[in-house]
Design an enzyme around this catalytic site. Structure first.
Site, short mmCIF file in Angstrom:
data_model
loop_
_atom_site.label_atom_id
_atom_site.label_comp_id
_atom_site.label_asym_id
_atom_site.label_seq_id
_atom_site.Cartn_x
_atom_site.Cartn_y
_atom_site.Cartn_z
N ASP A 71 0.79 -1.29 0.06
CA ASP A 71 0.07 0.16 -0.06
C ASP A 71 0.97 1.34 -0.13
O ASP A 71 2.37 1.29 0.24
CB ASP A 71 -1.06 0.08 0.99
CG ASP A 71 -0.23 0.16 2.47
OD1 ASP A 71 1.01 -0.42 2.63
OD2 ASP A 71 -0.99 0.00 3.40
N HIS A 83 10.95 -10.15 0.37
CA HIS A 83 10.97 -8.78 0.22
C HIS A 83 12.07 -8.08 0.36
O HIS A 83 12.86 -8.49 1.08
CB HIS A 83 9.70 -8.42 0.98
CG HIS A 83 9.10 -6.98 0.87
ND1 HIS A 83 9.50 -5.90 1.33
CD2 HIS A 83 7.81 -6.80 0.47
CE1 HIS A 83 8.84 -4.85 0.94
NE2 HIS A 83 7.90 -5.40 0.36
#
Length: 240
Positions: free
Chosen positions: A79, A205
């Site tokens: 986000d 990640h």
């Protein structure tokens, strides 16, 4: 006199009327009322005092800067940055005035170490990834909005359906796209991709919270360019 800020619902209408977004707006998300319901909810929250990020005019930037027919690469984020002024609608991209966020710094460092010799990009002085988007890199967040100082606030608002539809449409209707899936939530989308036609590059990640540190040296950018060239497509210039 100060002008009233554009409503998020109004910006959605502008997006749907933009000829550049032709294929994107055919997604069920934009046709079945899902997008309108989310934007109406965001406007309600804004009216109640919440600061919605990024600004309304930037929410759909990933789609306006990278039309459906021009997508070569997909990078999935979670986000937007929750600090006002940092995010502008592209996953990982940063236009703030402070130090580049840690995950983005790791990504840019990997770009620098991934290439050799004449191919090696110059060290960037900015975190604005717009040049990637304009070359066909779809920088898509799982949630297109967030609230100031509340990371993850909109992850369950309904945006996730859009991410899945985008991946499925690209997988079924396009050829030879590279999907860079970094971290657990992004890697979970691999099942939506037809690997007979597309390349999926998975790793951990880039966040410093990733204890395995399995993003560094994964070389996603040269793997991407090698695949694109193999399929007769212009490689991405990862310099920004």
């Amino acid at each position: 006199m100060n002008q009233k800020p554009m409503s998020i619902l109004h910006n959605l209408q502008n997006f749907l009327e933009n000829p550049v977004t032709g294929e994107w707006k055919k997604l069920p998300f934009f046709q079945d009322g899902s997008a309108q319901r989310i934007c109406e909810e965001l406007d309600r929250r804004a009216a109640a005092g919440a600061e919605i990020l990024p600004p309304p005019a930037c929410i759909f930037n990933a789609f306006t800067l990278t039309p459906f027919s021009e997508v070569k690469v997909v990078i999935l984020g979670q986000d937007p940055y929750p600090t006002p002024g940092d995010a502008h609608g592209l996953a990982f991209s940063y236009i703030g005035s402070r130090r580049i966020p840690a995950s983005l710094k790791t990504i840019l460092d990997e770009v620098g170490s991934d290439f050799r010799g004449e191919e090696k990009p110059e060290r960037p002085s900015t975190g604005d990834l717009t040049p990637w988007a304009k070359q066909g890199v779809l920088l898509l967040n799982s949630a297109l909005t967030v609230e100031a100082k509340a990371a993850g606030a909109h992850l369950k608002l309904g945006w996730a359906a859009l991410t899945d539809q985008v991946i499925e449409k690209l997988s079924s209707e396009r050829e030879a796209i590279v999907f860079l899936l970094w971290g657990g939530p992004a890697r979970a989308k691999a099942s939506l991709i037809d690997t007979r036609k597309h390349l999926v590059v998975e790793s951990g990640h880039p966040s410093p919270l990733n204890r395995l540190r399995d993003f560094r040296k994964s070389r996603p950018f040269t793997k991407t360019n090698n695949w694109l060239q193999k399929h007769g497509l212009t490689p991405i210039n990862w310099t920004i």
